[in-house]
Design a protein around this motif. Structure first.
Motif, PDB file in Angstrom:
ATOM      1  N   PRO B 158      28.389  32.835  43.793  1.00  0.00           N
ATOM      2  CA  PRO B 158      27.994  32.840  45.213  1.00  0.00           C
ATOM      3  C   PRO B 158      29.150  32.469  46.132  1.00  0.00           C
ATOM      4  O   PRO B 158      29.229  32.950  47.259  1.00  0.00           O
ATOM      5  CB  PRO B 158      26.875  31.797  45.275  1.00  0.00           C
ATOM      6  CG  PRO B 158      26.895  31.059  44.001  1.00  0.00           C
ATOM      7  CD  PRO B 158      27.651  31.852  42.997  1.00  0.00           C
ATOM      8  N   LYS B 159      30.061  31.618  45.627  1.00  0.00           N
ATOM      9  CA  LYS B 159      31.210  31.233  46.465  1.00  0.00           C
ATOM     10  C   LYS B 159      32.096  32.437  46.765  1.00  0.00           C
ATOM     11  O   LYS B 159      32.614  32.582  47.872  1.00  0.00           O
ATOM     12  CB  LYS B 159      32.038  30.166  45.753  1.00  0.00           C
ATOM     13  CG  LYS B 159      31.478  28.788  45.867  1.00  0.00           C
ATOM     14  CD  LYS B 159      32.473  27.813  45.290  1.00  0.00           C
ATOM     15  CE  LYS B 159      32.021  26.389  45.510  1.00  0.00           C
ATOM     16  NZ  LYS B 159      32.981  25.441  44.971  1.00  0.00           N
ATOM     17  N   ALA B 161      31.154  35.577  46.873  1.00  0.00           N
ATOM     18  CA  ALA B 161      30.482  36.450  47.838  1.00  0.00           C
ATOM     19  C   ALA B 161      30.624  35.896  49.242  1.00  0.00           C
ATOM     20  O   ALA B 161      30.887  36.637  50.200  1.00  0.00           O
ATOM     21  CB  ALA B 161      29.013  36.592  47.461  1.00  0.00           C
ATOM     22  N   GLU B 162      30.490  34.576  49.367  1.00  0.00           N
ATOM     23  CA  GLU B 162      30.599  33.969  50.691  1.00  0.00           C
ATOM     24  C   GLU B 162      32.016  34.106  51.247  1.00  0.00           C
ATOM     25  O   GLU B 162      32.205  34.456  52.421  1.00  0.00           O
ATOM     26  CB  GLU B 162      30.200  32.495  50.600  1.00  0.00           C
ATOM     27  CG  GLU B 162      30.202  31.827  51.952  1.00  0.00           C
ATOM     28  CD  GLU B 162      29.787  30.380  51.870  1.00  0.00           C
ATOM     29  OE1 GLU B 162      29.020  30.029  50.959  1.00  0.00           O
ATOM     30  OE2 GLU B 162      30.247  29.603  52.720  1.00  0.00           O
ATOM     31  N   SER B 164      34.140  36.378  50.486  1.00  0.00           N
ATOM     32  CA  SER B 164      34.351  37.782  50.797  1.00  0.00           C
ATOM     33  C   SER B 164      33.729  38.140  52.138  1.00  0.00           C
ATOM     34  O   SER B 164      34.348  38.821  52.958  1.00  0.00           O
ATOM     35  CB  SER B 164      33.734  38.609  49.672  1.00  0.00           C
ATOM     36  OG  SER B 164      33.880  39.961  49.914  1.00  0.00           O
ATOM     37  N   LEU B 165      32.511  37.657  52.388  1.00  0.00           N
ATOM     38  CA  LEU B 165      31.843  37.958  53.664  1.00  0.00           C
ATOM     39  C   LEU B 165      32.622  37.373  54.837  1.00  0.00           C
ATOM     40  O   LEU B 165      32.847  38.032  55.846  1.00  0.00           O
ATOM     41  CB  LEU B 165      30.416  37.409  53.654  1.00  0.00           C
ATOM     42  CG  LEU B 165      29.643  37.682  54.940  1.00  0.00           C
ATOM     43  CD1 LEU B 165      29.291  39.151  55.039  1.00  0.00           C
ATOM     44  CD2 LEU B 165      28.390  36.843  55.031  1.00  0.00           C
ATOM     45  N   LYS B 166      33.063  36.121  54.677  1.00  0.00           N
ATOM     46  CA  LYS B 166      33.806  35.488  55.771  1.00  0.00           C
ATOM     47  C   LYS B 166      35.101  36.242  56.053  1.00  0.00           C
ATOM     48  O   LYS B 166      35.461  36.492  57.200  1.00  0.00           O
ATOM     49  CB  LYS B 166      34.128  34.036  55.419  1.00  0.00           C
ATOM     50  CG  LYS B 166      32.939  33.129  55.586  1.00  0.00           C
ATOM     51  CD  LYS B 166      33.305  31.696  55.338  1.00  0.00           C
ATOM     52  CE  LYS B 166      32.096  30.811  55.607  1.00  0.00           C
ATOM     53  NZ  LYS B 166      32.283  29.461  55.136  1.00  0.00           N
ATOM     54  N   ASP B 238      38.404  28.614  53.183  1.00  0.00           N
ATOM     55  CA  ASP B 238      37.172  29.061  52.539  1.00  0.00           C
ATOM     56  C   ASP B 238      37.422  30.277  51.656  1.00  0.00           C
ATOM     57  O   ASP B 238      36.949  30.360  50.528  1.00  0.00           O
ATOM     58  CB  ASP B 238      36.123  29.413  53.604  1.00  0.00           C
ATOM     59  CG  ASP B 238      35.604  28.176  54.304  1.00  0.00           C
ATOM     60  OD1 ASP B 238      35.978  27.077  53.877  1.00  0.00           O
ATOM     61  OD2 ASP B 238      34.851  28.319  55.278  1.00  0.00           O
ATOM     62  N   GLY B 242      37.083  30.553  47.583  1.00  0.00           N
ATOM     63  CA  GLY B 242      36.069  31.405  46.986  1.00  0.00           C
ATOM     64  C   GLY B 242      36.643  32.514  46.124  1.00  0.00           C
ATOM     65  O   GLY B 242      36.026  32.934  45.159  1.00  0.00           O
TER      66      GLY B 242
END
Lengths: 97, 504
Positions: B158-159, B161-162, B164-166, B238, B242
């Motif tokens: 999940p880290k 994915a987070e 990557s989104l940020k 971040d 991640g």
């Protein structure tokens, strides 16, 4: 005509920036980014009336890139939805410090 | 040899190394997707990717020795391009080598991971070659889109994915700023070619032109995001935490190098006529990045986050070189980039060696007493930390990197004395966290019950020791790298002269 087009483009770009900064839903933020890119496209098209075809060519490149970016971006949003069951950025906060 | 870029076949030749990498990457992508996912296939594609990168490095070296140049066109053919290419290709080599073993440990099966690194590198090489804002935009996007995917490579995390989104949201946001900056500069000068913009800015009075000022400012914001300079650095810690560690190393070095190289070229070739309008913002960006990066790093416990803040501080140091706006500054910039790339790569390779499955064991407490169980890794990590800090002798080439940066800052036509003082003071602050890592490794006892680090893979070990040896050896003979970086400055004036002589 040129001034009006550039002003509209600046307005759309600003709406996009405000949207990115204030909204918390990943998909809406992404739509605001797309709005910013298309506002720039409008500037390029308007300016190409002044300087020739280079601006139009730039728009084609921008649209192709934006499409590729949308494909990757939506895939990333789906990946995060599978983990978190939400695309609201307020609930996505594993990484901090 | 002078390339006529209006001639398609000569343009192809001028893009030789880039085309080799792109065509090879496309073939490898088909091969990677052809077979079912497995560790063996991933390693096989990794080996082939390493061979392709090595071939591209050889071709770039061959091109760089032939003294090529070109007339004014969309791409640049000069030593600055080859130097940036080599730094990015070495970064790609390290990322693929580390990734082959890291992916097995983290059970990341897709073989495409290595191919995406190749595509990102192709974007960097295009960026290094860009002499037109259109090519700058395409290069940045080719690089960034591949990196967005690479950050989220580990689908179980999940880290990741987070992160990557940020990175995706902020990266796309920054790209829009960059693009609007390009549009406004095109609107005020009527050209997207860096050389032509440079000439028109000098010819017309653009210093007070509102559209040009806004364009320059937006371009600066866009580049500031891409190189993770404070205050546009919020995403970096971040995302670096991640992302898979080999990709973190790739982002901290090659991505930063390519973005900075373009930044420098745009500034030196297109906007030197803008004077204070760009000098003052860059001055402040450099000062804030050095201050924020170094002070926030003091409170970090996670090694990946610590190195992320350290990389923000190093963006500040590199911005000092950009602020000089001189060719001496760009020589110091290349030299510093070599030192920084080697030390960061080594440090991230040690983080991989000490880490465990699930991207665990990255906390500072996991390094306590490392000297007692893995003396080789501990010594190498100490070298990287001292090199990043700029310590003499034991820090090898890192010391000379800072030294030349300071010299360039003081010898600039407009001496950056205050900035040089900030650089020295914040470097002293950085000792607080770099030396703390060394203290924890050497002076603390291994905690009871702490498991020994797993056996380090041969490729990871190779990267750790090769970078450590390179830092120390180049620290003894820095003159070779100095000569290389002096030869590598952008050659805008000569290109203009060449365009007059070039056969039409």
């Amino acid at each position: 005509m040129l001034v009006e087009a550039l002003a509209l483009s600046a307005l759309l770009f600003t709406i996009g920036v405000v949207g990115v900064l204030t909204r918390r839903n990943a998909i809406i933020i992404f739509m605001c980014v797309e709005l910013m890119l298309n506002a720039v496209n409008l500037s390029f098209v308007a300016l190409s009336k002044l300087y020739g075809a280079a601006g139009q060519v730039f728009v084609v490149f921008t649209m192709a890139v934006a499409a590729a970016e949308a494909a990757v971006g939506l895939a990333i949003i789906i990946a995060i939805f599978r983990h978190q069951r939400t695309v609201n950025l307020q609930n996505i906060n594993l990484l901090k410090g | 040899m002078i390339f006529d870029l209006a001639n398609p076949s000569q343009l192809m030749q001028a893009l030789g190394p880039d085309l080799l990498l792109i065509v090879g990457a496309i073939v490898l992508m088909l091969w990677a997707a052809w077979r079912p996912e497995s560790d063996e296939h991933q390693r096989a594609v990794g080996r082939a990717s390493l061979a392709l990168v090595a071939a591209t490095i050889a071709m770039t070296l061959w091109y760089s020795t032939r003294g090529m140049s070109s007339n004014v066109g969309v791409i640049a053919v000069d030593n600055f391009r080859w130097a940036t290419d080599l730094i990015c290709l070495l970064g790609a080599f390290g990322a693929i080598a580390l990734g082959m073993e890291y992916n097995v440990r983290e059970r990341i099966l897709p073989a495409e991971s290595h191919v995406l690194v190749l595509f990102a590198t192709a974007g960097m090489m295009i960026l290094a070659a860009a002499r037109d804002l259109m090519i700058v935009f395409l290069g940045i996007e080719l690089m960034s889109v591949a990196i967005y995917v690479l950050v989220g490579l580990n689908r179980r995390s999940p880290k990741a994915a987070e992160g990557s989104l940020k990175y995706f949201l902020l990266g796309a946001f920054a790209t829009a700023f960059l693009l609007y900056g390009i549009a406004l500069i095109y609107g005020s000068t009527g050209s997207t070619n860096l050389t032509e913009i440079g000439q028109r800015v000098v010819a017309g009075n653009f210093v007070a032109h509102p559209m040009m000022l806004a364009g320059t400012g937006l371009l600066l914001v866009g580049f500031g995001f891409k190189v993770a300079a404070a205050p546009f650095h919020m995403w970096a810690p971040d995302v670096y935490e991640g992302a898979p560690t080999p990709i973190t190393a790739f982002m901290a070095t090659a991505v930063k190098a390519a973005a900075f190289a373009t930044f420098l070229r745009v500034w030196l070739e297109a906007l030197p006529g803008m004077g204070d309008a760009w000098f003052t913002p860059i001055w402040w960006l450099a000062a804030v990045a050095m201050f924020v990066g170094n002070t926030v790093a003091l409170s970090q416990r996670n090694l990946k986050r610590l190195l992320a803040y350290s990389s923000i501080a190093h963006s500040g140091y590199l911005l000092v070189a950009v602020a000089t706006g001189t060719l001496g500054g760009s020589a110091a910039f290349l030299f510093y980039l070599v030192a920084y790339t080697l030390a960061s790569y080594g440090a991230f390779a040690v983080v991989i060696a000490v880490g465990r499955e699930g991207d665990a064991n990255n906390d500072l407490s996991d390094y306590e007493g490392l000297w007692h169980v893995r003396p080789g890794l501990a010594i190498a990590m100490a070298v990287f930390m001292l090199s990043l800090m700029g310590f003499p002798i034991f820090g090898g080439i890192g010391f000379f990197g800072k030294w030349y940066l300071l010299m360039a800052a003081i010898e600039a036509p407009r001496p950056l004395t205050t900035l040089a003082v900030v650089l020295v003071l914040t470097s002293v602050v950085s000792a607080g966290y770099y030396l703390n890592v060394v203290r924890v490794m050497f002076m603390k006892a291994r905690p009871d019950g702490a498991a020994d680090p797993e056996r380090t893979g041969s490729l990871t070990r190779g990267v750790v020791y090769a970078t450590a040896v390179a830092i120390l050896v180049l620290g003894l003979v820095p003159s070779r790298v100095i000569g290389w970086s002096r030869a590598g400055v952008p050659r805008a004036p000569q290109i203009q002269a060449a365009s007059v002589d070039a056969p039409r």
